[in-house]
Design a protein around this motif. Structure first.
Motif, PDB file in Angstrom:
ATOM      1  N   ARG A 210       6.313  10.869 -31.946  1.00 26.05           N
ATOM      2  CA  ARG A 210       6.676  11.590 -33.163  1.00 26.05           C
ATOM      3  C   ARG A 210       7.256  12.947 -32.804  1.00 26.05           C
ATOM      4  NH1 ARG A 210       3.317  12.294 -38.787  1.00 26.05           N
ATOM      5  NH2 ARG A 210       4.951  13.443 -39.880  1.00 26.05           N
TER       6      ARG A 210
ATOM      7  N   TYR B 158      -0.125   8.002 -54.813  1.00 22.05           N
ATOM      8  CA  TYR B 158      -1.000   9.170 -54.644  1.00 22.05           C
ATOM      9  C   TYR B 158      -1.763   9.464 -55.940  1.00 22.05           C
ATOM     10  CZ  TYR B 158       2.148   9.470 -50.687  1.00 22.05           C
ATOM     11  OH  TYR B 158       2.890   9.159 -49.570  1.00 22.05           O
TER      12      TYR B 158
ATOM     13  N   HIS C  24       9.332  12.415 -39.662  1.00 21.44           N
ATOM     14  CA  HIS C  24       9.161  12.283 -41.114  1.00 21.44           C
ATOM     15  C   HIS C  24       9.315  13.678 -41.695  1.00 21.44           C
ATOM     16  CE1 HIS C  24       7.535  11.255 -45.029  1.00 21.44           C
ATOM     17  NE2 HIS C  24       6.548  12.106 -44.877  1.00 21.44           N
TER      18      HIS C  24
ATOM     19  N   GLU D  42      10.053   4.531 -43.538  1.00 18.69           N
ATOM     20  CA  GLU D  42       8.641   4.431 -43.938  1.00 18.69           C
ATOM     21  C   GLU D  42       8.400   4.927 -45.357  1.00 18.69           C
ATOM     22  OE1 GLU D  42       6.535   5.570 -39.688  1.00 18.69           O
ATOM     23  OE2 GLU D  42       6.762   7.064 -41.251  1.00 18.69           O
ATOM     24  N   PRO D  43       8.941   4.263 -46.337  1.00 16.97           N
ATOM     25  CA  PRO D  43       8.716   4.726 -47.711  1.00 16.97           C
ATOM     26  C   PRO D  43       7.299   4.431 -48.186  1.00 16.97           C
ATOM     27  CG  PRO D  43       9.906   2.647 -47.714  1.00 16.97           C
ATOM     28  CD  PRO D  43       9.736   3.023 -46.273  1.00 16.97           C
ATOM     29  N   GLY D  44       6.694   5.381 -48.867  1.00 16.39           N
ATOM     30  CA  GLY D  44       5.399   5.164 -49.497  1.00 16.39           C
ATOM     31  C   GLY D  44       5.566   5.231 -51.004  1.00 16.39           C
ATOM     32  N   ARG D  45       5.801   6.459 -51.466  1.00 14.74           N
ATOM     33  CA  ARG D  45       5.943   6.714 -52.901  1.00 14.74           C
ATOM     34  C   ARG D  45       6.920   5.755 -53.582  1.00 14.74           C
ATOM     35  NH1 ARG D  45       5.001  11.566 -54.803  1.00 14.74           N
ATOM     36  NH2 ARG D  45       5.185  12.333 -52.673  1.00 14.74           N
TER      37      ARG D  45
ATOM     38  N   ALA E 220       4.308   3.055 -46.154  1.00 10.22           N
ATOM     39  CA  ALA E 220       3.289   4.065 -45.825  1.00 10.22           C
ATOM     40  C   ALA E 220       2.120   3.852 -46.772  1.00 10.22           C
ATOM     41  CB  ALA E 220       3.864   5.468 -45.968  1.00 10.22           C
TER      42      ALA E 220
ATOM     43  N   LYS F 100      -0.678   4.998 -47.365  1.00  8.56           N
ATOM     44  CA  LYS F 100      -1.488   6.046 -47.990  1.00  8.56           C
ATOM     45  C   LYS F 100      -1.082   6.328 -49.436  1.00  8.56           C
ATOM     46  CE  LYS F 100       0.851  10.392 -46.664  1.00  8.56           C
ATOM     47  NZ  LYS F 100       1.958  10.018 -45.761  1.00  8.56           N
TER      48      LYS F 100
ATOM     49  N   GLY G  20       9.673   8.525 -44.288  1.00  4.74           N
ATOM     50  CA  GLY G  20       9.775   8.150 -45.698  1.00  4.74           C
ATOM     51  C   GLY G  20      10.272   9.325 -46.503  1.00  4.74           C
ATOM     52  N   GLY G  21       9.671   9.505 -47.676  1.00  2.00           N
ATOM     53  CA  GLY G  21      10.044  10.650 -48.499  1.00  2.00           C
ATOM     54  C   GLY G  21      11.118  10.352 -49.525  1.00  2.00           C
ATOM     55  N   PHE G  22      11.387   9.075 -49.768  1.00  3.83           N
ATOM     56  CA  PHE G  22      12.402   8.726 -50.774  1.00  3.83           C
ATOM     57  C   PHE G  22      11.879   9.112 -52.156  1.00  3.83           C
ATOM     58  CE2 PHE G  22      12.957   6.113 -47.067  1.00  3.83           C
ATOM     59  CZ  PHE G  22      14.312   6.237 -46.822  1.00  3.83           C
TER      60      PHE G  22
ATOM     61  N   GLU H 186       2.506   1.080 -42.405  1.00  6.41           N
ATOM     62  CA  GLU H 186       2.348   2.315 -41.620  1.00  6.41           C
ATOM     63  C   GLU H 186       1.059   2.974 -42.090  1.00  6.41           C
ATOM     64  OE1 GLU H 186       2.405   6.433 -40.591  1.00  6.41           O
ATOM     65  OE2 GLU H 186       2.753   5.819 -42.644  1.00  6.41           O
TER      66      GLU H 186
ATOM     67  N   HIS I 201      10.170   8.921 -33.689  1.00  8.99           N
ATOM     68  CA  HIS I 201       9.823   8.985 -35.103  1.00  8.99           C
ATOM     69  C   HIS I 201       9.899  10.413 -35.608  1.00  8.99           C
ATOM     70  CE1 HIS I 201       6.784   9.770 -38.209  1.00  8.99           C
ATOM     71  NE2 HIS I 201       6.859   8.512 -38.576  1.00  8.99           N
TER      72      HIS I 201
ATOM     73  N   SER J  85       7.823  14.646 -48.179  1.00 10.15           N
ATOM     74  CA  SER J  85       7.892  13.731 -49.305  1.00 10.15           C
ATOM     75  C   SER J  85       8.749  14.283 -50.430  1.00 10.15           C
ATOM     76  CB  SER J  85       6.487  13.440 -49.806  1.00 10.15           C
ATOM     77  OG  SER J  85       5.838  12.586 -48.895  1.00 10.15           O
TER      78      SER J  85
ATOM     79  N   THR K  88      -0.028   5.899 -37.296  1.00  6.48           N
ATOM     80  CA  THR K  88       0.472   7.229 -36.980  1.00  6.48           C
ATOM     81  C   THR K  88      -0.707   8.172 -36.849  1.00  6.48           C
ATOM     82  OG1 THR K  88       2.479   6.763 -38.233  1.00  6.48           O
ATOM     83  CG2 THR K  88       2.043   9.061 -37.703  1.00  6.48           C
TER      84      THR K  88
HETATM   85  C1  LIG Z   1       3.276  10.163 -46.093  1.00  4.64           C
HETATM   86  C2  LIG Z   1       4.138   9.599 -45.035  1.00  4.64           C
HETATM   87  C3  LIG Z   1       5.182   8.742 -45.343  1.00  4.64           C
HETATM   88  C4  LIG Z   1       5.554   8.362 -46.748  1.00  4.64           C
HETATM   89  O1  LIG Z   1       5.971   9.419 -47.547  1.00  4.64           O
HETATM   90  P1  LIG Z   1       6.477   9.104 -49.025  1.00  4.64           P
HETATM   91  O2  LIG Z   1       6.899  10.402 -49.576  1.00  4.64           O
HETATM   92  O3  LIG Z   1       5.339   8.531 -49.780  1.00  4.64           O
HETATM   93  O4  LIG Z   1       7.603   8.150 -48.902  1.00  4.64           O
HETATM   94  C5  LIG Z   1       5.897   8.189 -44.300  1.00  4.64           C
HETATM   95  N1  LIG Z   1       5.623   8.498 -43.011  1.00  4.64           N
HETATM   96  C6  LIG Z   1       4.624   9.338 -42.678  1.00  4.64           C
HETATM   97  C7  LIG Z   1       4.356   9.623 -41.255  1.00  4.64           C
HETATM   98  C8  LIG Z   1       3.850   9.923 -43.677  1.00  4.64           C
HETATM   99  O5  LIG Z   1       2.870  10.754 -43.335  1.00  4.64           O
END
Ligand SMILES: *Cc1c(COP(=O)(O)O)cnc(C)c1O
Length: 462
Positions: A166, A407, A213, A297-300, A75, A77, A259-261, A96, A211, A216, A119
Motif C-alpha cells: 500500500r 456505513y 486508496h 475497491e468500491p464500498g459505498r 470493501a 466495511k 475505492g471512494g466512488f 476487501e 495499492h 471516500s 488490508t
Molecule cells: C474504506 C475503503 C475502501 C472503500 O471506500 P468507499 O468510499 O466505501 O468506496 C476501499 N479501500 C480501502 C483500503 C478502504 O479503507
C-alpha cells in the motif's frame, strides 16, 4: 410543494432517469415504494434498516460494466451483513477486508481463495495471527501492507505468501477530512520510498500488487485528484517493471487504485458518471506493463443507495426558532450525520395523527416546513438534519432516511444503552429479517454478573 414531491420530480440530470426502467445510476429515496416501506415498518417496528439486494446487484453490475477488465473488490466495511456479502459474491466481486472480523465474515460467506483480500491498517497482533492462520488454508489470499514494519511482523509469523504494497500517493480526496486517506501518513508507504520498499518486500514475499486508496466520496469535482493518484500508481508500476540493476522485478499482477466512488446524497446532486470515471482511470493509469491489471475497491457505491432507515416521529415540538421533530432513530443507528456532518435525504411517508387525534393529511397535502429531526440520544449532535424542509411532520409519521445502506448499520452502536435496530433484506421483492432487533437483554450479554440481581429471574434472555 413538499420536499418529497420535489425529490420525486425528474431531476435536472437526465442521465438520472434515462435508464430508470433498467439500472439507473442512483436510486433516490423518492424512488422507493412508500406503501411497501410503511408495511415493513408496521410489521417489524422502527427504527428499521431496509436493504434491497436487487439494487446491490444492479450496483455491482454497473461497476463491472464500467470496468470490464478490472478486478472489482467490494470493501466489505461499508456493509458486512451476510445477505449483502452473498449477493456481492454471486455478482462476481471479490472481498476487501480491513480486519480479522471482516475476513472471518467474508470467509463464512464463501469468499475463499483468490477472492479474499486483507488490508492491514496498523494491524493488531491478533488480527495478523488470525490472517496468517487463514492463509495456511487459503494460500491465494492477499495481504495488503502499508508499513515496512508490518512486513516484518508477517515474516516473524512465518508468512511468505501474497503481499500487496500500500502506497501513500500524497494526494487525497473525500467528502470530509476524516475520510481522506490518500494524503494521511497513517495509510501506506510514502510514495518516494514505495519502489524500494516493494523490491525489498519481493525478496521475502510473493509481491503481487501495489495499492492506493485516496479516500471516500470521489465526486465529479474531485476527479482531478483521483486522476493524479491513478497516474502516480501507473508510473510506479512502470518503474517497478523496469529496474535499474540486475535484480528481477517483482511480478506484479495488479495496480489497485482503491475505492471512494461517490454517491449523490443530496436530491439535486447528479450521480457519478461511472463510465466517465472508468475511462479517466484507464487513461491515467496507462500504459500498464504487460500482465498487470487494474483493480478497484468500491464500498459505498455497492450498497449506499440500496438502503433506507425507517424511523417513527415521536414528538413534534414547536420552538421560537425551529420546529424540532423527535424520532426513534438517532446517532446510534445512523452515525454519519453526527460524525461527518453528512447529509442524508429524508422523506416523510406520513401515516401520523394531528394533535386532536384525527388522521394527518397525506404528506403531498402538507406544506414544506423547515425542521430539525433529532434522535433520542443525550447529545446535541444527535440530529439527522437541521433546517430541512419536510412535508410538515406529525406525531406517528414514518420518515425514510435515504442512501443509508453504506456505513449505516455498520457504524451502529449501543451508546445510551440503546439496542441496535433490526434489518430487513429485500430479495427479488421478498422481505426477510436478516438481523433481528436487539433486546435490552442483549445490552448486557458480554457483561459478567450483570444479570445477577434481576428480580424477574430472566437474566440475559430478557
Ligand atoms: C474504506 C475503503 C475502501 C472503500 O471506500 P468507499 O468510499 O466505501 O468506496 C476501499 N479501500 C480501502 C483500503 C478502504 O479503507
Amino acid at each position: 410543494m413538499s420536499d418529497c414531491d420535489a425529490a420525486a420530480e425528474p431531476t435536472a440530470e437526465p442521465s438520472d432517469r434515462d435508464t430508470a426502467a433498467g439500472n439507473p445510476p442512483v436510486r433516490r429515496v423518492s424512488d422507493w415504494s412508500a406503501d411497501r416501506l410503511a408495511d415493513l415498518a408496521s410489521e417489524h417496528g422502527t427504527p428499521l434498516y431496509v436493504q434491497d439486494l436487487d439494487r446491490v446487484r444492479e450496483n455491482c453490475e454497473r461497476l463491472r460494466d464500467a470496468f470490464p477488465d478490472a478486478d472489482v473488490r467490494y470493501a466489505v466495511k461499508a456493509h458486512t451483513g451476510r445477505a449483502v456479502l452473498d449477493a456481492v459474491r454471486e455478482a462476481g466481486l471479490d472481498a476487501e477486508c480491513a480486519s480479522a472480523g471482516e475476513v472471518d465474515r467474508a470467509l463464512a460467506a464463501g469468499f475463499g481463495g483468490g477472492r479474499l483480500h486483507y488490508t492491514a491498517v496498523n494491524p493488531p497482533a491478533g488480527d495478523l495471527d488470525y490472517v496468517v492462520d487463514v492463509a495456511e488454508a487459503e494460500p491465494d489470499l492477499t495481504v495488503t501492507v502499508g508499513a515496512v514494519d508490518t512486513l516484518d511482523r508477517l515474516a516473524e509469523r512465518g508468512y511468505d505468501g501474497r503481499v500487496c504494497v500500500r502506497v501513500n500517493p500524497g494526494v487525497g480526496a473525500g467528502h470530509h477530512e476524516k475520510v481522506r486517506t490518500g494524503g494521511a501518513a497513517k495509510f501506506g508507504i510514502p510514495y518516494d520510498r514505495a519502489a524500494a520498499a516493494t523490491r525489498d518486500a519481493a525478496e521475502r514475499f510473493d509481491v503481487v500488487g501495489i495499492h492506493a486508496h485516496a479516500g471516500s466520496g470521489i465526486d465529479p469535482d474531485q476527479l482531478d485528484s483521483h486522476r493524479e493518484l491513478v497516474a502516480r500508481m501507473g508510473e510506479l508500476a512502470r518503474e517497478l517493471a523496469d529496474p535499474d540493476d540486475d535484480t528481477p522485478p517483482p511480478d506484479i499482477e495488479y495496480v489497485d487504485v482503491g475505492g471512494g466512488f461517490g454517491v449523490p446524497y443530496e436530491e439535486e446532486e447528479p450521480p457519478l458518471d461511472l463510465p466517465a470515471v472508468a475511462e479517466a482511470t484507464r487513461e491515467a493509469v496507462a500504459p500498464l506493463p504487460a500482465g498487470v491489471d487494474l483493480a478497484i475497491e468500491p464500498g459505498r457505491y455497492v450498497v449506499a443507495d440500496a438502503g433506507v432507515l425507517l424511523t417513527r416521529v415521536n414528538t413534534v415540538k414547536p420552538t421560537p426558532d425551529e420546529r424540532v421533530v423527535g424520532v426513534d432513530a438517532g446517532m446510534t443507528d445512523l452515525l454519519r450525520p453526527a460524525m461527518y456532518d453528512a447529509y442524508h435525504p429524508i422523506r416523510n411517508l406520513g401515516g401520523g395523527r394531528e394533535s386532536d387525534g384525527s388522521d394527518a393529511p397525506t404528506p403531498e397535502d402538507r406544506s414544506a416546513t423547515p425542521v430539525t429531526v433529532a434522535g433520542p440520544i443525550c447529545e446535541t449532535g444527535d440530529t439527522l438534519c437541521t433546517d430541512r424542509a419536510l412535508a410538515d411532520p406529525a406525531r406517528g409519521d414514518l420518515l425514510a432516511v435515504g442512501i443509508a445502506g453504506a456505513y449505516g448499520y455498520e457504524m451502529a452502536n449501543q451508546y445510551n444503552s440503546r439496542p441496535r435496530p433490526a434489518e430487513v433484506a429485500l430479495d427479488d421483492g421478498t422481505a426477510a429479517v436478516v438481523r433481528r432487533r436487539e433486546t435490552l437483554g442483549d445490552l448486557t450479554t458480554v457483561e459478567r454478573d450483570a444479570n445477577r440481581n434481576r428480580a424477574d429471574g430472566t437474566g440475559a434472555d430478557r
